[in-house]
Design a protein around this motif. Sequence first.
Motif, PDB file in Angstrom:
ATOM      1  N   ARG A  16       0.646  -1.209   0.024  1.00  0.00           N
ATOM      2  CA  ARG A  16      -0.089  -0.054   0.010  1.00  0.00           C
ATOM      3  C   ARG A  16       0.656   1.200   0.088  1.00  0.00           C
ATOM      4  O   ARG A  16       0.596   2.088  -0.864  1.00  0.00           O
ATOM      5  N   THR A  19       3.164   1.722  -3.391  1.00  0.00           N
ATOM      6  CA  THR A  19       2.226   1.998  -4.778  1.00  0.00           C
ATOM      7  C   THR A  19       1.792   3.466  -4.513  1.00  0.00           C
ATOM      8  O   THR A  19       1.736   4.220  -5.325  1.00  0.00           O
ATOM      9  N   THR A  74       0.348  -6.440  -7.826  1.00  0.00           N
ATOM     10  CA  THR A  74      -0.875  -5.693  -8.210  1.00  0.00           C
ATOM     11  C   THR A  74      -1.797  -6.297  -9.323  1.00  0.00           C
ATOM     12  O   THR A  74      -1.255  -7.222 -10.188  1.00  0.00           O
ATOM     13  N   ARG A  78      -5.313  -1.862 -12.779  1.00  0.00           N
ATOM     14  CA  ARG A  78      -5.700  -1.199 -11.612  1.00  0.00           C
ATOM     15  C   ARG A  78      -5.153   0.083 -11.468  1.00  0.00           C
ATOM     16  O   ARG A  78      -3.674   0.173 -11.872  1.00  0.00           O
ATOM     17  N   PHE A  80      -2.952   2.903  -9.245  1.00  0.00           N
ATOM     18  CA  PHE A  80      -2.162   2.899  -7.974  1.00  0.00           C
ATOM     19  C   PHE A  80      -2.437   3.719  -7.029  1.00  0.00           C
ATOM     20  O   PHE A  80      -2.605   3.672  -5.866  1.00  0.00           O
ATOM     21  N   VAL A  83      -4.775   1.767  -4.599  1.00  0.00           N
ATOM     22  CA  VAL A  83      -4.465   0.609  -4.015  1.00  0.00           C
ATOM     23  C   VAL A  83      -4.578   0.910  -2.319  1.00  0.00           C
ATOM     24  O   VAL A  83      -4.762  -0.025  -1.850  1.00  0.00           O
ATOM     25  N   PRO A  87      -6.814  -2.281  -1.060  1.00  0.00           N
ATOM     26  CA  PRO A  87      -5.699  -3.379  -1.354  1.00  0.00           C
ATOM     27  C   PRO A  87      -6.505  -4.781  -1.727  1.00  0.00           C
ATOM     28  O   PRO A  87      -6.009  -5.350  -2.648  1.00  0.00           O
ATOM     29  N   ASP A  90      -7.498  -4.397  -5.607  1.00  0.00           N
ATOM     30  CA  ASP A  90      -6.316  -4.232  -6.541  1.00  0.00           C
ATOM     31  C   ASP A  90      -5.231  -4.941  -6.296  1.00  0.00           C
ATOM     32  O   ASP A  90      -4.282  -4.758  -7.321  1.00  0.00           O
ATOM     33  N   VAL A  91      -5.069  -5.849  -5.215  1.00  0.00           N
ATOM     34  CA  VAL A  91      -3.853  -6.478  -4.950  1.00  0.00           C
ATOM     35  C   VAL A  91      -4.331  -7.991  -4.776  1.00  0.00           C
ATOM     36  O   VAL A  91      -5.297  -8.254  -4.225  1.00  0.00           O
TER      37      VAL A  91
END
Length: 282
Positions: A16, A19, A74, A78, A80, A83, A87, A90-91
């Motif tokens: 987190r 990004t 990631t 998505r 950044f 994020v 999270p 997006d991850v």
Amino acid sequence: MAQEKFINSPYVTEMRKITRGLYQHGWDERNGGNVSYRLKPDEVNQYTDTTAILRNVPIDFDATELAGQYFLVTGTGRYFKNVYDNPEGDVGLVQIAKDGHSVDIHWGYNDGAQPTSEFPAHLMTHIKRLRVDSDQRVVMHCHPTNLVAMSFTVPLNEKVFSRLLWKMQAESIVVFPEGLGILPYMTPGTTTIGEATANKMKTFRLVLWPQHGVFAAGDSMDETFGLIETVEKAALIYTTIQAQGGHFLHEITDTDLANLATRFNLAPNPDYMMGQSLVTGQ
């Protein structure tokens, strides 16, 4: 319940922060950029149930050499900038399946997302770097503004480019003594550019994709981010000098580079230690 703990793990926290930092630097506009973070089984097991597989998705690469390995990655498409607050969407935490051609998703991607489209290039890089450095953990791709700008105006010659960056600040040769790898312009998101990048990673930890961005590798999030920051700072200094007229009255000399290498016990690329002066042009 175990799945919910992983969002509070230090690994998600690092992702987190990194990004967000990449976005705030202006290096990851829109959905540009991607990061993968290799995690060890004991790091994963204490936070999430690894027997629980949410989905299995194919990957366009034979990653058999990494079968069983975990990566926090990631997602494709998505942004950044999102994020930090999202999270779990997006991850994702993935494990390379035994077949090598797919990944099991253990956490994240909770709205149906998948790993970045550059994931094959990341995996190729991890494979090559692990053969050089068993502590290899992180691969980052982003678009540092000044470094990309230099790829339009500086010869795409690794020695010329690396020496120029070394001579912009004393920190450069200390942080990347091997220099900078450079590819010809290639279409991103392809196996071809992934293979070419990975091959460069045998020698370099940072590879320039001209007119596009960079791929960087390291043992930690901080190291990899710091590598890109240092190279981009050198590029910014060069850009500023060009804006001031581009005339060098002073420079870090080859003797200065040698002294830095001695002081910090470095083994810089010997082929790059001597060359044209920025001041005299000879």
